[in-house]
Design a protein around this motif. Sequence first.
Motif, PDB file in Angstrom:
ATOM      1  N   PRO A 234      11.208 -10.395   6.235  1.00  0.00           N
ATOM      2  CA  PRO A 234      10.570  -9.075   6.219  1.00  0.00           C
ATOM      3  C   PRO A 234       9.467  -8.963   5.173  1.00  0.00           C
ATOM      4  O   PRO A 234       9.638  -9.338   4.012  1.00  0.00           O
ATOM      5  CB  PRO A 234      11.732  -8.122   5.903  1.00  0.00           C
ATOM      6  N   ILE A 235       8.336  -8.441   5.606  1.00  0.00           N
ATOM      7  CA  ILE A 235       7.162  -8.318   4.740  1.00  0.00           C
ATOM      8  C   ILE A 235       7.370  -7.180   3.742  1.00  0.00           C
ATOM      9  O   ILE A 235       8.201  -6.287   3.942  1.00  0.00           O
ATOM     10  CB  ILE A 235       5.895  -8.071   5.585  1.00  0.00           C
ATOM     11  N   SER A 236       6.613  -7.198   2.636  1.00  0.00           N
ATOM     12  CA  SER A 236       6.748  -6.144   1.639  1.00  0.00           C
ATOM     13  C   SER A 236       5.413  -5.859   0.971  1.00  0.00           C
ATOM     14  O   SER A 236       4.353  -6.196   1.503  1.00  0.00           O
ATOM     15  CB  SER A 236       7.815  -6.531   0.605  1.00  0.00           C
ATOM     16  N   ILE A 237       5.464  -5.246  -0.196  1.00  0.00           N
ATOM     17  CA  ILE A 237       4.278  -4.789  -0.919  1.00  0.00           C
ATOM     18  C   ILE A 237       4.297  -5.349  -2.332  1.00  0.00           C
ATOM     19  O   ILE A 237       5.297  -5.886  -2.792  1.00  0.00           O
ATOM     20  CB  ILE A 237       4.227  -3.248  -0.977  1.00  0.00           C
ATOM     21  N   ASP A 238       3.162  -5.193  -3.025  1.00  0.00           N
ATOM     22  CA  ASP A 238       3.078  -5.603  -4.426  1.00  0.00           C
ATOM     23  C   ASP A 238       3.636  -4.465  -5.282  1.00  0.00           C
ATOM     24  O   ASP A 238       2.921  -3.555  -5.689  1.00  0.00           O
ATOM     25  CB  ASP A 238       1.626  -5.912  -4.800  1.00  0.00           C
ATOM     26  N   VAL A 239       4.938  -4.499  -5.520  1.00  0.00           N
ATOM     27  CA  VAL A 239       5.638  -3.393  -6.168  1.00  0.00           C
ATOM     28  C   VAL A 239       5.135  -3.183  -7.594  1.00  0.00           C
ATOM     29  O   VAL A 239       4.852  -2.047  -7.997  1.00  0.00           O
ATOM     30  CB  VAL A 239       7.157  -3.648  -6.178  1.00  0.00           C
ATOM     31  N   GLU A 240       5.019  -4.255  -8.350  1.00  0.00           N
ATOM     32  CA  GLU A 240       4.641  -4.118  -9.762  1.00  0.00           C
ATOM     33  C   GLU A 240       3.270  -3.490  -9.908  1.00  0.00           C
ATOM     34  O   GLU A 240       3.066  -2.564 -10.711  1.00  0.00           O
ATOM     35  CB  GLU A 240       4.670  -5.498 -10.436  1.00  0.00           C
ATOM     36  N   GLU A 241       2.311  -3.970  -9.126  1.00  0.00           N
ATOM     37  CA  GLU A 241       0.951  -3.431  -9.221  1.00  0.00           C
ATOM     38  C   GLU A 241       0.917  -1.958  -8.820  1.00  0.00           C
ATOM     39  O   GLU A 241       0.291  -1.125  -9.496  1.00  0.00           O
ATOM     40  CB  GLU A 241       0.017  -4.234  -8.321  1.00  0.00           C
ATOM     41  N   LEU A 242       1.597  -1.618  -7.725  1.00  0.00           N
ATOM     42  CA  LEU A 242       1.563  -0.246  -7.240  1.00  0.00           C
ATOM     43  C   LEU A 242       2.324   0.695  -8.165  1.00  0.00           C
ATOM     44  O   LEU A 242       1.897   1.835  -8.406  1.00  0.00           O
ATOM     45  CB  LEU A 242       2.145  -0.188  -5.824  1.00  0.00           C
ATOM     46  N   ARG A 243       3.439   0.242  -8.712  1.00  0.00           N
ATOM     47  CA  ARG A 243       4.211   1.081  -9.622  1.00  0.00           C
ATOM     48  C   ARG A 243       3.411   1.361 -10.904  1.00  0.00           C
ATOM     49  O   ARG A 243       3.426   2.483 -11.426  1.00  0.00           O
ATOM     50  CB  ARG A 243       5.544   0.397  -9.965  1.00  0.00           C
ATOM     51  N   GLU A 244       2.724   0.355 -11.380  1.00  0.00           N
ATOM     52  CA  GLU A 244       1.878   0.549 -12.580  1.00  0.00           C
ATOM     53  C   GLU A 244       0.789   1.576 -12.304  1.00  0.00           C
ATOM     54  O   GLU A 244       0.507   2.444 -13.141  1.00  0.00           O
ATOM     55  CB  GLU A 244       1.265  -0.789 -12.985  1.00  0.00           C
ATOM     56  N   LEU A 245       0.194   1.495 -11.119  1.00  0.00           N
ATOM     57  CA  LEU A 245      -0.837   2.461 -10.744  1.00  0.00           C
ATOM     58  C   LEU A 245      -0.244   3.861 -10.615  1.00  0.00           C
ATOM     59  O   LEU A 245      -0.806   4.842 -11.112  1.00  0.00           O
ATOM     60  CB  LEU A 245      -1.478   2.031  -9.419  1.00  0.00           C
ATOM     61  N   ALA A 246       0.918   3.965  -9.970  1.00  0.00           N
ATOM     62  CA  ALA A 246       1.516   5.275  -9.695  1.00  0.00           C
ATOM     63  C   ALA A 246       1.968   5.990 -10.953  1.00  0.00           C
ATOM     64  O   ALA A 246       2.005   7.230 -10.984  1.00  0.00           O
ATOM     65  CB  ALA A 246       2.696   5.111  -8.740  1.00  0.00           C
ATOM     66  N   THR A 247       2.332   5.266 -11.986  1.00  0.00           N
ATOM     67  CA  THR A 247       2.850   5.882 -13.208  1.00  0.00           C
ATOM     68  C   THR A 247       1.781   6.029 -14.292  1.00  0.00           C
ATOM     69  O   THR A 247       2.096   6.455 -15.401  1.00  0.00           O
ATOM     70  CB  THR A 247       4.029   5.060 -13.761  1.00  0.00           C
ATOM     71  N   SER A 248       0.543   5.693 -13.962  1.00  0.00           N
ATOM     72  CA  SER A 248      -0.524   5.836 -14.953  1.00  0.00           C
ATOM     73  C   SER A 248      -0.814   7.314 -15.200  1.00  0.00           C
ATOM     74  O   SER A 248      -0.618   8.155 -14.313  1.00  0.00           O
ATOM     75  CB  SER A 248      -1.794   5.139 -14.471  1.00  0.00           C
ATOM     76  N   PRO A 249      -1.268   7.685 -16.399  1.00  0.00           N
ATOM     77  CA  PRO A 249      -1.580   9.095 -16.685  1.00  0.00           C
ATOM     78  C   PRO A 249      -2.610   9.667 -15.713  1.00  0.00           C
ATOM     79  O   PRO A 249      -2.508  10.837 -15.323  1.00  0.00           O
ATOM     80  CB  PRO A 249      -2.127   9.049 -18.120  1.00  0.00           C
ATOM     81  N   GLU A 250      -3.590   8.850 -15.314  1.00  0.00           N
ATOM     82  CA  GLU A 250      -4.625   9.339 -14.404  1.00  0.00           C
ATOM     83  C   GLU A 250      -4.032   9.713 -13.041  1.00  0.00           C
ATOM     84  O   GLU A 250      -4.365  10.748 -12.459  1.00  0.00           O
ATOM     85  CB  GLU A 250      -5.714   8.271 -14.215  1.00  0.00           C
ATOM     86  N   THR A 251      -3.124   8.863 -12.533  1.00  0.00           N
ATOM     87  CA  THR A 251      -2.507   9.144 -11.233  1.00  0.00           C
ATOM     88  C   THR A 251      -1.600  10.363 -11.312  1.00  0.00           C
ATOM     89  O   THR A 251      -1.608  11.216 -10.411  1.00  0.00           O
ATOM     90  CB  THR A 251      -1.708   7.921 -10.753  1.00  0.00           C
ATOM     91  N   LEU A 252      -0.821  10.482 -12.376  1.00  0.00           N
ATOM     92  CA  LEU A 252       0.075  11.632 -12.517  1.00  0.00           C
ATOM     93  C   LEU A 252      -0.704  12.927 -12.635  1.00  0.00           C
ATOM     94  O   LEU A 252      -0.304  13.962 -12.082  1.00  0.00           O
ATOM     95  CB  LEU A 252       0.988  11.427 -13.722  1.00  0.00           C
ATOM     96  N   GLN A 253      -1.832  12.883 -13.332  1.00  0.00           N
ATOM     97  CA  GLN A 253      -2.680  14.075 -13.435  1.00  0.00           C
ATOM     98  C   GLN A 253      -3.281  14.425 -12.080  1.00  0.00           C
ATOM     99  O   GLN A 253      -3.320  15.598 -11.686  1.00  0.00           O
ATOM    100  CB  GLN A 253      -3.806  13.835 -14.457  1.00  0.00           C
ATOM    101  N   ARG A 254      -3.718  13.384 -11.347  1.00  0.00           N
ATOM    102  CA  ARG A 254      -4.290  13.632 -10.025  1.00  0.00           C
ATOM    103  C   ARG A 254      -3.232  14.201  -9.073  1.00  0.00           C
ATOM    104  O   ARG A 254      -3.533  15.067  -8.248  1.00  0.00           O
ATOM    105  CB  ARG A 254      -4.880  12.329  -9.457  1.00  0.00           C
ATOM    106  N   ALA A 255      -1.988  13.759  -9.208  1.00  0.00           N
ATOM    107  CA  ALA A 255      -0.903  14.281  -8.373  1.00  0.00           C
ATOM    108  C   ALA A 255      -0.719  15.782  -8.611  1.00  0.00           C
ATOM    109  O   ALA A 255      -0.519  16.560  -7.662  1.00  0.00           O
ATOM    110  CB  ALA A 255       0.392  13.535  -8.656  1.00  0.00           C
ATOM    111  N   LYS A 256      -0.784  16.208  -9.870  1.00  0.00           N
ATOM    112  CA  LYS A 256      -0.699  17.643 -10.176  1.00  0.00           C
ATOM    113  C   LYS A 256      -1.855  18.412  -9.545  1.00  0.00           C
ATOM    114  O   LYS A 256      -1.672  19.519  -9.014  1.00  0.00           O
ATOM    115  CB  LYS A 256      -0.695  17.863 -11.695  1.00  0.00           C
ATOM    116  N   GLU A 257      -3.045  17.817  -9.595  1.00  0.00           N
ATOM    117  CA  GLU A 257      -4.220  18.473  -9.009  1.00  0.00           C
ATOM    118  C   GLU A 257      -4.075  18.607  -7.498  1.00  0.00           C
ATOM    119  O   GLU A 257      -4.457  19.633  -6.916  1.00  0.00           O
ATOM    120  CB  GLU A 257      -5.485  17.668  -9.345  1.00  0.00           C
TER     121      GLU A 257
END
Length: 473
Positions: A234-257
């Motif tokens: 079964p295929i998957s994703i680059d978890v580490e890279e995506l998790r780092e992106l998702a938890t960055s301050p910029e992404t969290l701020q954009r999520a609030k926006e």
Amino acid sequence: MTSPTFDLVIAANRLPVDKEVAEDGSIEWHRSPGGLVTAMESVMRGREAAWIGWSGDAGDPPEPFEENGMYLVPIGLSEDEVTNYYEGYSNDTLWPLYHDVIVPATFRRRWRSSYERLNQRFADAVSEVAAPGATVWLHDYQLQRVPSLLRAIRPDLRIGWFNHIPFPPVEIFMQLPGRETLLEGLLGADFLGFQVRADAANFREACRRLLRAPVKGDVVTAPDGRRVRAAAVPISIDVEELRELATSPETLQRAKEIRAEMGDPEVLLLGVDRLDYTKGIRHRLKAYGELLADGRLDPRKTRLVQIATPSRERLQAYRVLRGQIEQAVGRINGDHADFGDTPVVYMRRSFPKEEMAAIYAAADVALVTPLRDGMNLVAKEFVTCARDDAALVLSEFAGAAGELKRAYLCNPHDVDRLKQTITAAIDAPADERRKRMRSMRRAVLANDVHHWAEAFLASLQAAPELPAEESAR
């Protein structure tokens, strides 16, 4: 001029880049969106490898070129070949047939002939750039004849093929004219990878019943006497890279926006799909519209964001689907919108991964409800990026359901049960949602894209025997 040769050659219907023509006429190439490109990046990183595929435009192909350390070999398709090989046989014959005939498959002899010619063209191109004894990794349903055609030219190569979509039960597959030819084409490989065990079993059963090929465990004996292993990877994703992106301050701020832009709803539901009839978007909208009409969801406090990436818009079935979805969105908003509030926010476009990570992080509940899907990487992306107390509603007919067992599983064909599952996910206590999310994150992390690639290549090198890590289980 002699082509350079490589020890690893990837071949897929499309190149991993899209062409962009600037105002001055200059051409730039940019990384394509999509699960395959994301998955294969990790395989090719740090390796000298070639990728063979169509550039996406009809006409003569560009000359081979390098982009981001990859040697890219474009394959040319004429307008007739786009119509017959790509839109016809690949996407109007094989695609619906392999997805349980959600819409009827169309059979045309000229489409099949074009498919054969293009598969030969791919085989020839791979042969030219593959070094002696090279490893070749072929991808997906558009290239099912390539393994045997390539083996006839280059028996020295190690050939693997991976199917990104489902492989149908033999009772459906046997409707296909020339069905034996496709099976024999695939048996030219050393190892065949499928998303789930049921798909691999369907392929082996088709070989047994239609070719009278001996089958023992995962191994099929091909007509030429070679032993070919067919198993799930079964295929998957680059978890580490995506998790780092998702938890960055910029992404969290954009999520609030994003939540603020949606009017700060109490419940933000999310659908992310290609605009395809297999994805269950119409069923999802019907369920959501009925929940609003029933009063079980408040249209002033609930938003559904539906992102639908355009796909195969020259095909009639896709044009019809687009109209049906737009009508459904209009009907829901017409019936339930208040001034300044629209219960469905519909966007027919794609977004860069940075914005997608923020959209995932903003959502309370993701609705991943395909009628049939090989894997569905959106489910894994959402689990990786979402808040700890978010929830995933997932179709039982997505390959990802076999790994994400703690999702809120549903049958999207049953709209009443789908409605119940959506409300169960919304109403579940936060502690329950957190436990489910932790379990799903562990499952995704245990089988990330790097593990997938390593498992496939290990199986290919060991075929037809089990690789060491699997034989030890």
